[in-house]
Write a protein that holds these residues in place. Structure first.
Motif, PDB file in Angstrom:
ATOM      1  N   VAL A 100     -52.701   7.449 -24.751  1.00 60.07           N
ATOM      2  CA  VAL A 100     -53.365   7.818 -26.009  1.00 60.07           C
ATOM      3  C   VAL A 100     -53.244   9.326 -26.250  1.00 60.07           C
ATOM      4  O   VAL A 100     -53.132   9.783 -27.380  1.00 60.07           O
ATOM      5  CB  VAL A 100     -54.847   7.369 -25.999  1.00 60.07           C
ATOM      6  CG1 VAL A 100     -55.572   7.844 -27.262  1.00 60.07           C
ATOM      7  CG2 VAL A 100     -54.942   5.856 -25.876  1.00 60.07           C
ATOM      8  N   ARG A 117     -60.847  13.579 -28.637  1.00 61.72           N
ATOM      9  CA  ARG A 117     -60.080  12.733 -29.562  1.00 61.72           C
ATOM     10  C   ARG A 117     -59.668  11.413 -28.918  1.00 61.72           C
ATOM     11  O   ARG A 117     -59.663  10.375 -29.569  1.00 61.72           O
ATOM     12  CB  ARG A 117     -58.828  13.489 -30.012  1.00 61.72           C
ATOM     13  CG  ARG A 117     -59.175  14.666 -30.919  1.00 61.72           C
ATOM     14  CD  ARG A 117     -58.181  14.690 -32.022  1.00 61.72           C
ATOM     15  NE  ARG A 117     -57.914  16.008 -32.531  1.00 61.72           N
ATOM     16  CZ  ARG A 117     -56.907  16.257 -33.358  1.00 61.72           C
ATOM     17  NH1 ARG A 117     -56.066  15.296 -33.695  1.00 61.72           N
ATOM     18  NH2 ARG A 117     -56.717  17.464 -33.830  1.00 61.72           N
ATOM     19  N   GLU A 120     -62.787   9.179 -28.695  1.00 62.80           N
ATOM     20  CA  GLU A 120     -63.177   8.674 -30.013  1.00 62.80           C
ATOM     21  C   GLU A 120     -62.225   7.564 -30.468  1.00 62.80           C
ATOM     22  O   GLU A 120     -62.649   6.533 -30.989  1.00 62.80           O
ATOM     23  CB  GLU A 120     -63.177   9.832 -31.026  1.00 62.80           C
ATOM     24  CG  GLU A 120     -63.797   9.453 -32.346  1.00 62.80           C
ATOM     25  CD  GLU A 120     -63.644  10.562 -33.394  1.00 62.80           C
ATOM     26  OE1 GLU A 120     -64.069  10.356 -34.524  1.00 62.80           O
ATOM     27  OE2 GLU A 120     -63.064  11.638 -33.055  1.00 62.80           O
ATOM     28  N   ALA A 121     -60.932   7.766 -30.235  1.00 67.26           N
ATOM     29  CA  ALA A 121     -59.940   6.772 -30.659  1.00 67.26           C
ATOM     30  C   ALA A 121     -60.104   5.471 -29.866  1.00 67.26           C
ATOM     31  O   ALA A 121     -60.017   4.376 -30.422  1.00 67.26           O
ATOM     32  CB  ALA A 121     -58.533   7.335 -30.501  1.00 67.26           C
ATOM     33  N   ALA A 149     -54.894   3.316 -30.982  1.00 63.38           N
ATOM     34  CA  ALA A 149     -55.702   4.480 -30.595  1.00 63.38           C
ATOM     35  C   ALA A 149     -54.843   5.736 -30.534  1.00 63.38           C
ATOM     36  O   ALA A 149     -55.257   6.817 -30.959  1.00 63.38           O
ATOM     37  CB  ALA A 149     -56.391   4.231 -29.246  1.00 63.38           C
ATOM     38  N   ARG A 150     -53.631   5.596 -29.999  1.00 67.31           N
ATOM     39  CA  ARG A 150     -52.723   6.742 -29.913  1.00 67.31           C
ATOM     40  C   ARG A 150     -52.405   7.277 -31.310  1.00 67.31           C
ATOM     41  O   ARG A 150     -52.348   8.484 -31.527  1.00 67.31           O
ATOM     42  CB  ARG A 150     -51.437   6.316 -29.199  1.00 67.31           C
ATOM     43  CG  ARG A 150     -50.439   7.438 -29.010  1.00 67.31           C
ATOM     44  CD  ARG A 150     -49.339   7.056 -28.048  1.00 67.31           C
ATOM     45  NE  ARG A 150     -48.653   5.851 -28.481  1.00 67.31           N
ATOM     46  CZ  ARG A 150     -47.820   5.138 -27.708  1.00 67.31           C
ATOM     47  NH1 ARG A 150     -47.580   5.520 -26.468  1.00 67.31           N
ATOM     48  NH2 ARG A 150     -47.236   4.057 -28.172  1.00 67.31           N
ATOM     49  N   LEU A 152     -54.402   6.852 -34.028  1.00 70.34           N
ATOM     50  CA  LEU A 152     -55.638   7.373 -34.622  1.00 70.34           C
ATOM     51  C   LEU A 152     -56.023   8.731 -34.048  1.00 70.34           C
ATOM     52  O   LEU A 152     -56.593   9.574 -34.753  1.00 70.34           O
ATOM     53  CB  LEU A 152     -56.787   6.392 -34.392  1.00 70.34           C
ATOM     54  CG  LEU A 152     -56.683   5.065 -35.129  1.00 70.34           C
ATOM     55  CD1 LEU A 152     -57.773   4.115 -34.644  1.00 70.34           C
ATOM     56  CD2 LEU A 152     -56.786   5.278 -36.640  1.00 70.34           C
ATOM     57  N   ALA A 153     -55.715   8.944 -32.768  1.00 68.82           N
ATOM     58  CA  ALA A 153     -56.091  10.202 -32.117  1.00 68.82           C
ATOM     59  C   ALA A 153     -55.454  11.397 -32.815  1.00 68.82           C
ATOM     60  O   ALA A 153     -55.974  12.513 -32.769  1.00 68.82           O
ATOM     61  CB  ALA A 153     -55.680  10.183 -30.648  1.00 68.82           C
TER      62      ALA A 153
END
Ligand code: ADP
Ligand code: MG
Length: 223
Positions: A100, A117, A120-121, A149-150, A152-153
């Protein structure tokens, strides 16, 4: 009306064959778009142009009001505003956390900010607590969530999703759908391709329908 992307007379060909021909298309910020069409209708081709990865053969693409110049120096900041999530994303052999954090590292985001980050992701995709798991040992649905998630981060302005629900189980797809629908409210424009004829209705948002590389009218409502 605020405009994020504008496509004007965009054409893309492979050899002699035109696979995308869009005369005019305007995409607004903070909106969810579902991109539908049969196999080979040009969905992924359109996403690669919107991701600034592949230039059109002709026509002009505007982003944030400015024409896109297809040279590396001009493309770098644009590519950082947009994240494309492939249908079968690649996770490398390492922890969930390092997967991520990968894009953040490339952007020199380290330390506390990177940590915040990533956490959170992972929270957003329902994988809090998975940081130290081996990415290669996850189920298909979990792996897809790590890839999400990766993306969104990075906090992209635009998230381009190529059939994000194609290879995941029902629970994962419900979770990802809910997440995707929430993103425009957080300021992220989402453009996602889908094969599921129910998606446009169920997810709301705006429909872009391609037939043989051309924009076509809205799909008839599902019977
Ligand atoms: P979709 O994502 O809607 O299934 P694509 O955008 O992947 O469609 O493909 C549109 C058309 O372009 C298809 O006919 C496909 O075979 C062709 N195509 C895509 N990429 C290439 C490529 N690299 N070389 C040759 N033809 C390609
Ligand atoms: Mg495709």
């Amino acid at each position: 009306m605020e405009t994020l992307y504008r496509l004007s007379n965009i054409r893309k060909s492979y050899g002699q064959r035109t696979v995308l021909a869009i005369n005019e298309l305007v995409l607004r910020p903070g909106t969810l778009y579902t991109l539908t069409g049969a196999n080979g209708s040009g969905k992924s081709t359109l996403l690669s142009i919107l991701a600034f990865l592949s230039p059109p053969a002709s026509g002009e693409l505007f982003f944030g009001g400015a024409p896109v110049r297809w040279n590396n120096a001009a493309l770098l900041p644009l590519r950082r505003a947009v994240t494309l999530l492939h249908q079968s994303p690649y996770l490398f052999n390492g922890s969930v956390f390092s997967n991520v954090a990968y894009g953040l590292k490339l952007r020199a985001i380290r330390g506390d900010e990177q940590h915040r980050r990533v956490e959170e992701a992972l929270m957003m995709v329902g994988l809090a607590g998975f940081e130290h798991r081996r990415a290669r040992e996850l189920s298909g649905g979990e792996a897809q969530r790590v890839a999400m998630a990766r993306a969104l981060a990075l906090g992209p302005r635009v998230l381009l999703l190529d059939e994000p629900f194609a290879n995941v189980d029902r629970d994962t797809s419900a979770l990802l759908e809910e997440l995707v629908v929430s993103l425009p409210g957080r300021g992220t424009t989402v453009i996602m391709t889908t094969h599921d004829p129910e998606h446009p209705d169920r997810l709301g948002g705006e429909l872009i329908h391609l037939v043989a590389g051309e924009l076509a009218g809205p799909l008839p409502a599902a019977a």
